[in-house]
Design a protein around this motif. Structure first.
Motif, PDB file in Angstrom:
ATOM      1  N   SER A  36      55.052  26.973  36.196  1.00 32.27           N
ATOM      2  CA  SER A  36      54.884  28.108  35.292  1.00 32.27           C
ATOM      3  C   SER A  36      55.468  29.410  35.843  1.00 32.27           C
ATOM      4  N   ASN A  37      56.140  30.145  34.972  1.00 29.82           N
ATOM      5  CA  ASN A  37      56.617  31.484  35.291  1.00 29.82           C
ATOM      6  C   ASN A  37      55.820  32.547  34.537  1.00 29.82           C
ATOM      7  N   TRP A  38      54.650  32.157  34.038  1.00 34.41           N
ATOM      8  CA  TRP A  38      53.818  33.047  33.233  1.00 34.41           C
ATOM      9  C   TRP A  38      52.968  33.929  34.138  1.00 34.41           C
ATOM     10  N   PHE A  39      52.962  35.213  33.868  1.00 28.97           N
ATOM     11  CA  PHE A  39      52.083  36.119  34.594  1.00 28.97           C
ATOM     12  C   PHE A  39      51.460  37.099  33.616  1.00 28.97           C
ATOM     13  N   VAL A  40      50.349  37.710  34.022  1.00 33.13           N
ATOM     14  CA  VAL A  40      49.653  38.684  33.187  1.00 33.13           C
ATOM     15  C   VAL A  40      49.422  39.936  34.018  1.00 33.13           C
ATOM     16  N   GLY A  41      49.834  41.093  33.496  1.00 32.61           N
ATOM     17  CA  GLY A  41      49.608  42.351  34.191  1.00 32.61           C
ATOM     18  C   GLY A  41      48.156  42.784  34.085  1.00 32.61           C
ATOM     19  N   MET A  43      33.944  31.748  39.283  1.00 32.53           N
ATOM     20  CA  MET A  43      34.042  33.194  39.441  1.00 32.53           C
ATOM     21  C   MET A  43      33.278  33.846  38.301  1.00 32.53           C
ATOM     22  N   LEU A  44      32.399  34.776  38.636  1.00 30.88           N
ATOM     23  CA  LEU A  44      31.753  35.618  37.640  1.00 30.88           C
ATOM     24  C   LEU A  44      32.556  36.892  37.508  1.00 30.88           C
ATOM     25  N   MET A  45      32.681  37.403  36.286  1.00 26.78           N
ATOM     26  CA  MET A  45      33.450  38.629  36.091  1.00 26.78           C
ATOM     27  C   MET A  45      32.941  39.407  34.889  1.00 26.78           C
ATOM     28  N   LYS A  46      32.982  40.712  34.997  1.00 27.27           N
ATOM     29  CA  LYS A  46      32.742  41.590  33.860  1.00 27.27           C
ATOM     30  C   LYS A  46      34.074  41.790  33.132  1.00 27.27           C
ATOM     31  N   PRO A  47      34.092  41.714  31.798  1.00 26.19           N
ATOM     32  CA  PRO A  47      35.366  41.822  31.081  1.00 26.19           C
ATOM     33  C   PRO A  47      36.042  43.183  31.222  1.00 26.19           C
ATOM     34  N   LEU A  48      35.285  44.227  31.578  1.00 23.20           N
ATOM     35  CA  LEU A  48      35.882  45.540  31.776  1.00 23.20           C
ATOM     36  C   LEU A  48      36.495  45.693  33.166  1.00 23.20           C
ATOM     37  N   THR A  49      36.351  44.692  34.020  1.00 20.91           N
ATOM     38  CA  THR A  49      37.006  44.706  35.327  1.00 20.91           C
ATOM     39  C   THR A  49      38.507  44.510  35.135  1.00 20.91           C
ATOM     40  N   LEU A  50      39.304  45.408  35.686  1.00 21.92           N
ATOM     41  CA  LEU A  50      40.753  45.258  35.595  1.00 21.92           C
ATOM     42  C   LEU A  50      41.174  44.012  36.376  1.00 21.92           C
ATOM     43  N   HIS A  51      41.948  43.135  35.714  1.00 19.23           N
ATOM     44  CA  HIS A  51      42.361  41.902  36.360  1.00 19.23           C
ATOM     45  C   HIS A  51      43.760  41.493  35.912  1.00 19.23           C
ATOM     46  N   ALA A  52      44.412  40.697  36.740  1.00 21.06           N
ATOM     47  CA  ALA A  52      45.787  40.266  36.485  1.00 21.06           C
ATOM     48  C   ALA A  52      46.012  38.944  37.206  1.00 21.06           C
ATOM     49  N   SER A  53      47.145  38.285  36.940  1.00 21.44           N
ATOM     50  CA  SER A  53      47.517  37.082  37.695  1.00 21.44           C
ATOM     51  C   SER A  53      49.033  36.991  37.795  1.00 21.44           C
ATOM     52  N   ASN A  54      49.502  36.447  38.911  1.00 17.71           N
ATOM     53  CA  ASN A  54      50.929  36.331  39.177  1.00 17.71           C
ATOM     54  C   ASN A  54      51.487  34.999  38.686  1.00 17.71           C
ATOM     55  N   ARG A  55      52.796  34.881  38.780  1.00 16.69           N
ATOM     56  CA  ARG A  55      53.460  33.611  38.514  1.00 16.69           C
ATOM     57  C   ARG A  55      53.073  32.586  39.575  1.00 16.69           C
ATOM     58  N   THR A  56      53.221  31.316  39.229  1.00 17.33           N
ATOM     59  CA  THR A  56      53.009  30.243  40.193  1.00 17.33           C
ATOM     60  C   THR A  56      54.268  30.059  41.044  1.00 17.33           C
ATOM     61  N   THR A  57      54.076  30.019  42.364  1.00 23.64           N
ATOM     62  CA  THR A  57      55.227  29.885  43.265  1.00 23.64           C
ATOM     63  C   THR A  57      55.125  28.691  44.205  1.00 23.64           C
ATOM     64  N   ASN A  58      53.977  27.986  44.218  1.00 23.90           N
ATOM     65  CA  ASN A  58      53.804  26.900  45.184  1.00 23.90           C
ATOM     66  C   ASN A  58      53.814  25.506  44.561  1.00 23.90           C
ATOM     67  N   GLY A  59      54.135  25.423  43.269  1.00 22.26           N
ATOM     68  CA  GLY A  59      54.235  24.117  42.627  1.00 22.26           C
ATOM     69  C   GLY A  59      52.917  23.425  42.377  1.00 22.26           C
ATOM     70  N   LYS A  60      51.815  24.189  42.396  1.00 26.66           N
ATOM     71  CA  LYS A  60      50.497  23.588  42.176  1.00 26.66           C
ATOM     72  C   LYS A  60      49.892  24.085  40.872  1.00 26.66           C
ATOM     73  N   LYS A  61      49.111  23.209  40.231  1.00 31.58           N
ATOM     74  CA  LYS A  61      48.453  23.563  38.979  1.00 31.58           C
ATOM     75  C   LYS A  61      47.348  24.600  39.203  1.00 31.58           C
ATOM     76  N   ARG A  62      46.994  25.295  38.120  1.00 33.13           N
ATOM     77  CA  ARG A  62      45.808  26.140  38.126  1.00 33.13           C
ATOM     78  C   ARG A  62      45.108  25.952  36.791  1.00 33.13           C
ATOM     79  N   ARG A  63      44.121  25.039  36.794  1.00 30.61           N
ATOM     80  CA  ARG A  63      43.383  24.747  35.560  1.00 30.61           C
ATOM     81  C   ARG A  63      42.007  25.402  35.644  1.00 30.61           C
ATOM     82  N   VAL A  64      41.680  26.155  34.598  1.00 25.74           N
ATOM     83  CA  VAL A  64      40.454  26.964  34.587  1.00 25.74           C
ATOM     84  C   VAL A  64      39.794  26.850  33.216  1.00 25.74           C
ATOM     85  N   ILE A  65      38.473  26.798  33.208  1.00 29.35           N
ATOM     86  CA  ILE A  65      37.716  26.928  31.962  1.00 29.35           C
ATOM     87  C   ILE A  65      37.061  28.297  31.954  1.00 29.35           C
ATOM     88  N   HIS A  66      37.364  29.051  30.918  1.00 30.65           N
ATOM     89  CA  HIS A  66      36.917  30.443  30.776  1.00 30.65           C
ATOM     90  C   HIS A  66      35.776  30.480  29.758  1.00 30.65           C
TER      91      HIS A  66
END
Length: 239
Positions: free
Chosen positions: A98-103, A195-218
């Motif tokens: 994946s080359n998907w990232f979120v600011g 991971m617990l998180m408050k939705p008003l917490t500023l958060h982001a994620s980068n692109r994948t660079t190590n060839g490994k999956k990242r599967r998450v249930i939100h």
């Protein structure tokens, strides 16, 4: 287990990491349940960079008992004296290429059953057959997000980055100085941890660079009824 420390950390910093809520066997059961489900085109999103399932438990009811094991239930029962219920469930699969990232952003939208003009509900959207709206800030402040990690996750395969304590500033505008990322924290999380998180917490994620999956249930939880006639699009009682 005693989750007071984690909930205090969530309140203070806007996030907290809890290890080993799910065994490797439980994680595999969850993944098998998802992989063996039949696609509902309105709720499934698949691109080369992302696979997502919205309204996850509505679409795959067999996941309910697998996700809400005794540890997760105990955690939720510790949220407050009020009853918290599930209001949103999404499965995210960031593929290894994946080359998907979120600011950096805040989660300001909830999913509701219809669109209607009500005071303090604004910024309406309509995506994949469902309405989203920004609710009164009290609802956002009381939302608690639980992210169940189905893979080991670090900065090389899209782990969340957060700005600690940023949730204490309410809704943050893009031009605000609070967007300073010098004190960002990368949430490295092991498979089976949450991971617990408050939705008003500023958060982001980068692109994948190590060839490994990242599967998450939100999962998102709240304790408020919405202003009538609005209702939560998703509702799942933990009891």
């Amino acid at each position: 287990m005693n989750y007071r420390k984690n909930l205090a950390e969530l309140s203070e910093n806007g996030y907290s990491i809890l290890s080993n809520l799910y065994s490797n066997h439980e994680v595999e059961e969850i993944l098998n349940c998802i992989e063996n489900s039949e696609s509902n085109l309105n709720s499934y999103l698949k691109t080369k960079d992302l696979f997502a399932i919205r309204q996850l438990i509505n679409n795959i009811p067999d996941l309910g008992p697998l996700l809400f094991n005794s540890k997760l239930k105990e955690l939720i029962f510790n949220f407050s004296e009020s009853e918290y219920f599930l209001t949103k469930a999404i499965y995210f699969d960031k593929p290894s290429e994946s080359n998907w990232f979120v600011g950096y952003h805040q989660d300001l939208s909830i999913s509701v059953d219809k669109k209607t003009e009500i005071e303090n509900y604004q910024n309406w959207t309509f995506k994949k057959g469902q309405y989203g709206v920004q609710p009164p800030i009290e609802i956002l402040k009381d939302t608690i997000t639980i992210r169940i990690h189905l893979d080991d996750t670090d900065g090389n395969n899209g782990a969340l980055k957060v700005i600690p304590k940023s949730h204490l500033n309410g809704i943050v505008r893009a031009e605000s100085e609070i967007w300073n990322v010098e004190n960002e924290f990368i949430c490295k999380i092991k498979k089976g941890s949450v991971m617990l998180m408050k939705p008003l917490t500023l958060h982001a994620s980068n692109r994948t660079t190590n060839g490994k999956k990242r599967r998450v249930i939100h999962l998102e939880f709240n304790k408020h009824k919405l202003t009538k006639p609005l209702k939560w699009l998703e509702y799942f009682s933990v009891n």
